[in-house]
Motif scaffolding. Structure first.
Motif, mmCIF file in Angstrom:
data_model
loop_
_atom_site.group_PDB
_atom_site.id
_atom_site.type_symbol
_atom_site.label_atom_id
_atom_site.label_comp_id
_atom_site.label_asym_id
_atom_site.label_seq_id
_atom_site.Cartn_x
_atom_site.Cartn_y
_atom_site.Cartn_z
ATOM 1 N N MET A 1 -18.778 67.179 -12.564
ATOM 2 C CA MET A 1 -17.436 66.845 -12.768
ATOM 3 C C MET A 1 -16.839 67.676 -13.929
ATOM 4 S SD MET A 1 -17.316 62.870 -12.597
ATOM 5 C CE MET A 1 -17.172 62.130 -10.883
ATOM 6 N N ALA A 2 -15.663 67.630 -14.083
ATOM 7 C CA ALA A 2 -15.061 68.387 -15.325
ATOM 8 C C ALA A 2 -15.130 67.476 -16.473
ATOM 9 C CB ALA A 2 -13.537 68.869 -14.942
ATOM 10 N N ASP A 3 -14.843 68.106 -17.578
ATOM 11 C CA ASP A 3 -14.888 67.436 -18.679
ATOM 12 C C ASP A 3 -13.365 67.004 -19.065
ATOM 13 O OD1 ASP A 3 -15.324 68.641 -22.367
ATOM 14 O OD2 ASP A 3 -15.230 66.661 -21.234
ATOM 15 N N PHE A 4 -13.419 65.677 -18.997
ATOM 16 C CA PHE A 4 -12.011 65.026 -18.906
ATOM 17 C C PHE A 4 -11.365 65.141 -20.190
ATOM 18 C CE2 PHE A 4 -14.584 62.940 -15.698
ATOM 19 C CZ PHE A 4 -13.952 63.492 -14.493
ATOM 20 N N ASP A 5 -11.861 65.174 -21.142
ATOM 21 C CA ASP A 5 -11.397 65.265 -22.629
ATOM 22 C C ASP A 5 -10.630 66.614 -22.652
ATOM 23 O OD1 ASP A 5 -11.961 62.821 -23.360
ATOM 24 O OD2 ASP A 5 -13.950 63.287 -24.237
ATOM 25 N N ALA A 6 -11.098 67.619 -22.243
ATOM 26 C CA ALA A 6 -10.797 68.992 -22.291
ATOM 27 C C ALA A 6 -9.546 69.221 -21.321
ATOM 28 C CB ALA A 6 -11.884 70.095 -22.178
ATOM 29 N N ALA A 7 -9.996 68.635 -20.255
ATOM 30 C CA ALA A 7 -8.788 68.673 -19.015
ATOM 31 C C ALA A 7 -7.592 68.072 -19.570
ATOM 32 C CB ALA A 7 -9.318 68.116 -17.647
ATOM 33 N N SER A 8 -7.624 67.027 -20.463
ATOM 34 C CA SER A 8 -6.436 66.187 -20.631
ATOM 35 C C SER A 8 -5.746 66.639 -21.928
ATOM 36 C CB SER A 8 -6.827 64.771 -20.685
ATOM 37 O OG SER A 8 -7.834 64.665 -21.688
ATOM 38 N N ALA A 9 -6.440 67.603 -22.540
ATOM 39 C CA ALA A 9 -5.963 68.067 -23.922
ATOM 40 C C ALA A 9 -4.387 68.531 -23.681
ATOM 41 C CB ALA A 9 -6.909 69.467 -24.554
ATOM 42 N N LYS A 11 -1.831 67.149 -22.568
ATOM 43 C CA LYS A 11 -1.309 66.563 -21.116
ATOM 44 C C LYS A 11 -1.207 65.040 -21.405
ATOM 45 C CE LYS A 11 -3.109 69.895 -18.186
ATOM 46 N NZ LYS A 11 -3.869 70.147 -17.027
ATOM 47 N N ASN A 12 -0.181 64.397 -20.709
ATOM 48 C CA ASN A 12 0.136 63.167 -21.020
ATOM 49 C C ASN A 12 -0.710 62.297 -19.864
ATOM 50 O OD1 ASN A 12 0.742 60.631 -21.443
ATOM 51 N ND2 ASN A 12 2.991 60.810 -20.955
ATOM 52 N N VAL A 13 -1.939 61.896 -20.150
ATOM 53 C CA VAL A 13 -2.674 61.375 -19.013
ATOM 54 C C VAL A 13 -3.001 59.701 -19.180
ATOM 55 C CG1 VAL A 13 -4.947 61.373 -18.214
ATOM 56 C CG2 VAL A 13 -3.942 63.377 -18.734
ATOM 57 N N ASP A 14 -2.715 59.015 -18.281
ATOM 58 C CA ASP A 14 -3.014 57.613 -18.275
ATOM 59 C C ASP A 14 -4.298 57.276 -18.803
ATOM 60 O OD1 ASP A 14 -2.738 54.695 -17.958
ATOM 61 O OD2 ASP A 14 -2.942 55.279 -15.706
ATOM 62 N N PRO A 15 -4.452 56.735 -20.103
ATOM 63 C CA PRO A 15 -5.616 56.275 -20.615
ATOM 64 C C PRO A 15 -6.597 55.289 -19.818
ATOM 65 C CG PRO A 15 -3.789 55.507 -22.271
ATOM 66 C CD PRO A 15 -3.359 56.097 -20.943
ATOM 67 N N GLU A 16 -6.057 54.518 -18.968
ATOM 68 C CA GLU A 16 -6.918 53.640 -17.946
ATOM 69 C C GLU A 16 -7.321 54.811 -17.039
ATOM 70 O OE1 GLU A 16 -5.949 50.061 -14.982
ATOM 71 O OE2 GLU A 16 -4.742 49.962 -16.627
ATOM 72 N N LEU A 17 -6.665 55.448 -16.536
ATOM 73 C CA LEU A 17 -7.309 56.538 -15.435
ATOM 74 C C LEU A 17 -8.374 57.520 -16.139
ATOM 75 C CD1 LEU A 17 -7.343 57.792 -12.745
ATOM 76 C CD2 LEU A 17 -5.547 59.457 -13.755
ATOM 77 N N GLN A 18 -7.875 57.654 -17.461
ATOM 78 C CA GLN A 18 -9.151 58.511 -18.033
ATOM 79 C C GLN A 18 -10.278 57.750 -18.409
ATOM 80 O OE1 GLN A 18 -7.570 60.367 -21.706
ATOM 81 N NE2 GLN A 18 -9.494 61.601 -21.845
ATOM 82 N N ASP A 19 -10.178 56.336 -18.816
ATOM 83 C CA ASP A 19 -11.298 55.589 -18.996
ATOM 84 C C ASP A 19 -12.162 55.312 -17.498
ATOM 85 O OD1 ASP A 19 -10.700 55.304 -21.556
ATOM 86 O OD2 ASP A 19 -9.853 53.219 -21.495
ATOM 87 N N PHE A 20 -11.564 55.092 -16.715
ATOM 88 C CA PHE A 20 -11.898 54.997 -15.252
ATOM 89 C C PHE A 20 -12.895 56.403 -15.035
ATOM 90 C CE2 PHE A 20 -12.088 55.985 -10.726
ATOM 91 C CZ PHE A 20 -12.711 54.948 -10.229
ATOM 92 N N LEU A 21 -12.207 57.522 -15.237
ATOM 93 C CA LEU A 21 -12.878 58.509 -14.847
ATOM 94 C C LEU A 21 -14.240 59.111 -15.586
ATOM 95 C CD1 LEU A 21 -10.014 61.189 -14.163
ATOM 96 C CD2 LEU A 21 -11.581 60.151 -12.498
ATOM 97 N N MET A 22 -14.163 58.498 -16.977
ATOM 98 C CA MET A 22 -15.600 58.591 -17.832
ATOM 99 C C MET A 22 -16.390 57.905 -17.294
ATOM 100 S SD MET A 22 -15.044 61.238 -19.691
ATOM 101 C CE MET A 22 -16.492 60.920 -20.927
ATOM 102 N N ALA A 23 -15.976 56.508 -16.879
ATOM 103 C CA ALA A 23 -17.062 55.557 -16.635
ATOM 104 C C ALA A 23 -17.649 56.185 -15.014
ATOM 105 C CB ALA A 23 -16.572 54.244 -16.180
ATOM 106 N N GLU A 24 -16.826 56.982 -14.152
ATOM 107 C CA GLU A 24 -17.555 57.385 -13.056
ATOM 108 C C GLU A 24 -18.527 58.568 -13.302
ATOM 109 O OE1 GLU A 24 -17.112 56.197 -9.868
ATOM 110 O OE2 GLU A 24 -16.467 54.513 -11.133
ATOM 111 N N LYS A 25 -17.951 59.300 -14.240
ATOM 112 C CA LYS A 25 -18.787 60.539 -14.895
ATOM 113 C C LYS A 25 -20.096 59.841 -15.315
ATOM 114 C CE LYS A 25 -18.898 64.347 -18.041
ATOM 115 N NZ LYS A 25 -18.269 65.011 -19.025
ATOM 116 N N GLN A 26 -20.003 58.902 -16.183
ATOM 117 C CA GLN A 26 -21.452 58.437 -16.950
ATOM 118 C C GLN A 26 -22.351 57.937 -15.552
ATOM 119 O OE1 GLN A 26 -19.773 55.812 -19.516
ATOM 120 N NE2 GLN A 26 -19.791 57.290 -21.218
ATOM 121 N N LYS A 27 -21.794 57.222 -14.697
ATOM 122 C CA LYS A 27 -22.446 56.597 -13.575
ATOM 123 C C LYS A 27 -23.039 57.805 -12.600
ATOM 124 C CE LYS A 27 -19.436 52.690 -12.578
ATOM 125 N NZ LYS A 27 -18.424 52.068 -11.380
#
Length: 89
Positions: A1-9, A11-27
């Protein structure tokens, strides 16, 4: 998976979506680590396949996984401490 923090730098990204993606990456990372533990400990502890585990093999598998978990937690804690100390300077 891509690094979501770097990918969203920048850009206006929904924080809820970003939290979900980070949780999925951790899983996914946890799942990969569990599979790695299984492979390593299976090779280390299994002498010959049988219908059930004998007590020696069960103890070996249990100890093997527990040592990997202990080591992972220790490494993560030390890394966090080092990062915290570096930010404090």
């Amino acid at each position: 998976m891509a690094d979501f923090d770097a990918a969203s730098a920048g850009k206006n990204v929904d924080p809820e979506l970003q939290d979900f993606l980070m949780a999925e990456k951790q899983k996914a990372q946890l799942s990969a680590q569990i599979h790695e533990f299984n492979d390593i400990c299976w090779e280390k502890c299994m002498d010959k396949p049988s219908n059930k585990l004998d007590s020696r093999t069960e103890t070996c598998l249990n100890n093997c996984v527990n040592r990997f978990i202990d080591t992972s937690l220790f490494t993560a804690t030390r890394f966090a401490q080092t990062l915290q100390n570096a930010q404090g300077m």
